[in-house]
Design an enzyme around this catalytic site. Structure first.
Site, mmCIF file in Angstrom:
data_model
loop_
_atom_site.group_PDB
_atom_site.id
_atom_site.type_symbol
_atom_site.label_atom_id
_atom_site.label_comp_id
_atom_site.label_asym_id
_atom_site.label_seq_id
_atom_site.Cartn_x
_atom_site.Cartn_y
_atom_site.Cartn_z
ATOM 1 N N LYS A 94 -28.227 -44.071 99.805
ATOM 2 C CA LYS A 94 -27.050 -44.114 98.914
ATOM 3 C C LYS A 94 -27.377 -43.940 97.334
ATOM 4 O O LYS A 94 -27.749 -44.803 96.754
ATOM 5 C CB LYS A 94 -25.970 -45.248 99.099
ATOM 6 C CG LYS A 94 -24.816 -45.232 98.436
ATOM 7 C CD LYS A 94 -24.495 -46.343 97.623
ATOM 8 C CE LYS A 94 -24.185 -46.399 96.100
ATOM 9 N NZ LYS A 94 -23.821 -45.311 95.604
ATOM 10 N N CYS A 104 -36.361 -48.111 83.729
ATOM 11 C CA CYS A 104 -36.365 -49.568 83.862
ATOM 12 C C CYS A 104 -37.506 -50.228 83.051
ATOM 13 O O CYS A 104 -37.473 -51.344 82.420
ATOM 14 C CB CYS A 104 -36.562 -49.925 85.313
ATOM 15 S SG CYS A 104 -38.047 -49.055 86.036
HETATM 16 P P1 TAP Z 1 -26.646 -50.485 89.299
HETATM 17 O O1 TAP Z 1 -25.240 -50.535 88.624
HETATM 18 O O2 TAP Z 1 -27.220 -51.826 89.709
HETATM 19 O O3 TAP Z 1 -26.580 -49.557 90.546
HETATM 20 C C1 TAP Z 1 -27.270 -49.233 91.310
HETATM 21 C C2 TAP Z 1 -26.970 -48.663 92.774
HETATM 22 O O4 TAP Z 1 -26.460 -49.741 93.277
HETATM 23 C C3 TAP Z 1 -25.999 -47.643 92.614
HETATM 24 O O5 TAP Z 1 -26.143 -46.837 93.798
HETATM 25 C C4 TAP Z 1 -24.602 -48.258 92.753
HETATM 26 O O6 TAP Z 1 -23.805 -47.777 93.195
HETATM 27 C C5 TAP Z 1 -25.003 -49.302 93.598
HETATM 28 N N1 TAP Z 1 -24.452 -50.412 93.815
HETATM 29 C C6 TAP Z 1 -23.441 -51.027 92.858
HETATM 30 N N2 TAP Z 1 -22.746 -52.132 93.334
HETATM 31 C C7 TAP Z 1 -23.326 -52.307 94.549
HETATM 32 C C8 TAP Z 1 -22.781 -53.403 95.702
HETATM 33 N N3 TAP Z 1 -22.066 -54.275 95.236
HETATM 34 N N4 TAP Z 1 -23.600 -53.377 96.749
HETATM 35 C C9 TAP Z 1 -24.578 -52.264 96.804
HETATM 36 N N5 TAP Z 1 -24.690 -51.323 96.121
HETATM 37 C C10 TAP Z 1 -24.229 -51.206 95.028
HETATM 38 O O7 TAP Z 1 -27.591 -49.797 88.348
HETATM 39 P P2 TAP Z 1 -27.629 -48.588 87.607
HETATM 40 O O8 TAP Z 1 -26.686 -48.914 86.411
HETATM 41 O O9 TAP Z 1 -27.364 -47.539 88.593
HETATM 42 O O10 TAP Z 1 -29.174 -48.275 87.003
HETATM 43 C C11 TAP Z 1 -29.627 -49.188 85.977
HETATM 44 C C12 TAP Z 1 -30.390 -50.198 86.499
HETATM 45 O O11 TAP Z 1 -31.354 -49.796 87.314
HETATM 46 C C13 TAP Z 1 -31.221 -50.800 85.414
HETATM 47 O O12 TAP Z 1 -30.787 -52.343 85.106
HETATM 48 C C14 TAP Z 1 -32.631 -50.524 85.522
HETATM 49 O O13 TAP Z 1 -33.680 -51.312 84.851
HETATM 50 C C15 TAP Z 1 -32.624 -50.687 86.867
HETATM 51 N N6 TAP Z 1 -33.679 -49.842 87.548
HETATM 52 C C16 TAP Z 1 -34.883 -50.355 87.829
HETATM 53 C C17 TAP Z 1 -36.114 -49.662 88.358
HETATM 54 C C18 TAP Z 1 -37.135 -50.440 88.729
HETATM 55 S S1 TAP Z 1 -38.183 -49.477 89.594
HETATM 56 N N7 TAP Z 1 -37.423 -51.757 88.517
HETATM 57 C C19 TAP Z 1 -35.944 -48.285 88.420
HETATM 58 C C20 TAP Z 1 -34.640 -47.794 87.745
HETATM 59 C C21 TAP Z 1 -33.807 -48.411 87.546
HETATM 60 P P3 TAP Z 1 -22.617 -46.778 92.335
HETATM 61 O O14 TAP Z 1 -23.077 -45.777 91.561
HETATM 62 O O15 TAP Z 1 -21.620 -46.630 92.967
HETATM 63 O O16 TAP Z 1 -22.315 -47.974 91.165
#
Ligand code: TAP
Length: 481
Positions: free
Chosen positions: A175, A284
């Site tokens: 997803k 991240c």
């Molecule tokens: P999130 O808002 O957490 O979303 C990540 C994924 O989770 C998306 O596909 C999102 O879908 C999905 N999601 C949202 N609500 C959910 C739920 N209730 N149940 C299951 N899945 C759900 O993060 P983002 O804004 O896309 O990305 C930024 C964050 O990712 C930052 O905090 C960053 O630090 C972190 N990140 C960490 C890493 C590593 S390797 N540590 C790498 C990259 C990014 P939707 O798109 O539909 O909201």
């Protein structure tokens, strides 16, 4: 006309039965570049069932490792042939620069090749307990893997999960983030041209609250591997308890970048810029907290601000662009809110802080490189992940002071130390509580090294042999000879 995206389930491209769709926007122009379906809960359950059936049939899970490796290499080959297209699609959908997108695509290809290589290595352990008793320790796939990824590295984060999960013999359901599905769709078009059995890889498009939540809760999913924010990660952990599925979490960070008086100033400035402005800070592991020793502080700040001012912000397809767009209006607004908070908290805004609203850039979501100086650890802009091109710079006295400030955070993803004294650098980096660290560098990494965080930055590791372990069960077989 915008391209209509479909989902990939059980080896077929399918439309969603839901009438709901989602406009996919190019953040550099605000143009609608594709229309994505929003999968329903029922469709998500159907895809999970298809993955589970395929896993249980053994067509992929029981295939000899060399055969699985052959298919992974096919995927890598296909991606290589389409590297430029993958990079261009990523630029259009995510807003990053073409150079960054090409590097992501190449890293994704390397990941498939690396895990194909691991499958050609001997694996497992044995223990001779007595003359007539021998123990074999073997690795097996976990089963059905739900893979949920964010928008900042849409292709690379998908592949960091798909490659080891498939290598281990699992069936997967991917997803992507709702706003950045385009490179995942292209990747699955390429996967469709390989010998991967139907149902081993499935792609669902839609929201986190429906598709993601259903995957996290499903009793037919054996592992949920999630990359995203710490808040959603916490929620997924709770949702996963129903069938006690394995949970692998790669979460947020607020990583310290420690610069000592005896560091080479230009090297430190170079990497401190790269550390935060790569991907417009939407990374991240960004070095979003710079800690500078008092003797070099003024000189560092002066040079750092001067160099950051010269960064060319622009659309990813402009060859001269060094920093691309912010992924969405919503995210841009969230970053600007943090700038406001920083000013209200009394931090000194040394550079930037505003949306760029001139010329061609007016059409997109572009932000100035932003530097706050003279900050303290109690400020929200120092404690919370902003996830944009906003960096804070603070002063420290000595080693102990630097380590105390560096570790004064709920996160533990990454960190770096700059010093010409290698003994000191090693001493300090060993005391930084983070999983991904550098000495006299930032962001440089490779698929062979494990990637993941301490504390609230996650559970488990991607990449390296550890990344394969994440998608495997370990079994003991005791042989009475
Ligand atoms: P999130 O808002 O957490 O979303 C990540 C994924 O989770 C998306 O596909 C999102 O879908 C999905 N999601 C949202 N609500 C959910 C739920 N209730 N149940 C299951 N899945 C759900 O993060 P983002 O804004 O896309 O990305 C930024 C964050 O990712 C930052 O905090 C960053 O630090 C972190 N990140 C960490 C890493 C590593 S390797 N540590 C790498 C990259 C990014 P939707 O798109 O539909 O909201």
């Amino acid at each position: 006309m915008s391209k209509k995206l479909n989902m990939y389930m059980n080896g077929d491209w399918v439309e969603s039965s839901s009438n709901e769709t989602f406009d996919i926007i190019n953040p550099a122009t605000q143009e609608v570049i594709a229309i994505a379906p929003k999968a329903t809960k029922e469709e998500t359950e159907e895809a999970i069932k298809a993955a589970k059936r395929t896993f249980e049939s053994g067509v992929w899970s029981y295939l000899p490792p060399q055969e699985r490796a052959r298919v992974l290499l096919q995927i890598a080959e296909k991606m290589e042939e389409h590297l430029n297209e993958l990079a261009e699609l990523e630029v259009q959908n995510n807003g990053k620069t073409k150079r960054e997108a090409e590097s992501d695509a190449q890293e994704a290809i390397n990941s498939f090749r690396y895990y194909a290589g691991l499958l050609n290595m001997p694996d497992g352990q044995t223990y001779e307990y007595s003359d007539d008793m021998q123990t074999l320790i073997v690795k097996e796939p976990i089963g059905t893997a739900g893979l949920i990824v964010p928008w900042n590295f849409p292709l690379l984060m998908s592949v960091w999960k798909i490659a080891p999960a498939l290598a281990a013999g699992n069936s997967i359901i991917l997803k992507p983030a709702e706003i950045t599905p385009i490179t995942a769709v292209k990747l699955f078009e390429l996967i469709d041209e390989t010998d991967l059995p139907k149902g081993a890889a499935n792609l669902l498009l839609g929201s986190g609250s429906v598709v993601g939540q259903t995957i996290a809760e499903s009793e037919d999913v054996d592992i949920v591997s999630f990359t995203g924010s710490t808040g959603v990660g916490r929620h997924i952990m709770t949702a996963a308890t129903g069938n006690m599925k394995k949970v692998s979490l790669e979460l947020g960070g607020k990583s310290p970048n420690i610069i000592f008086d005896d560091a080479d100033l230009e090297t430190a400035v170079d990497y401190a810029l790269y550390g935060i402005f790569l991907g417009a800070g939407q990374v991240c592991s960004s070095g979003s907290r710079i800690l500078v020793q008092e003797g070099i502080y003024d000189k560092f700040v002066e040079r750092y601000v001067e160099r950051a001012k010269a960064i060319k912000v622009g659309p990813g397809n402009d060859e001269k662009a060094e920093m691309g767009a912010i992924v969405s209006r919503k995210h841009l607004e969230s970053i600007l809110e943090y700038v406001k908070i920083g000013i209200e908290e009394g931090a000194n805004l040394a550079l930037g802080g505003s949306q760029i609203k001139w010329g061609e850039l007016e059409k997109g979501f572009f932000l100035e490189p932003t530097i706050f100086i003279d900050v303290t650890n109690c400020m929200r802009i120092v404690r919370e992940e902003i996830f944009g091109p906003v960096v804070t710079v603070q002063k420290f006295k000595d080693e102990d002071d630097a380590i105390k400030d560096a570790n004064d955070t709920d996160f533990g993803l990454a960190g770096a130390v700059f010093s010409n004294d290698q003994n000191k650098a090693l001493r300090v980096i060993k005391r930084v509580r983070a999983g991904i660290t550098w000495v006299n560098a930032y962001h440089l990494t490779n698929v062979q090294a494990p990637w993941g965080g301490y504390k609230q930055s996650g559970i488990g590791r991607s990449l390296g042999t550890y990344g394969l372990d994440e998608y495997q069960e370990t079994k003991q077989i005791n042989m009475n000879l």
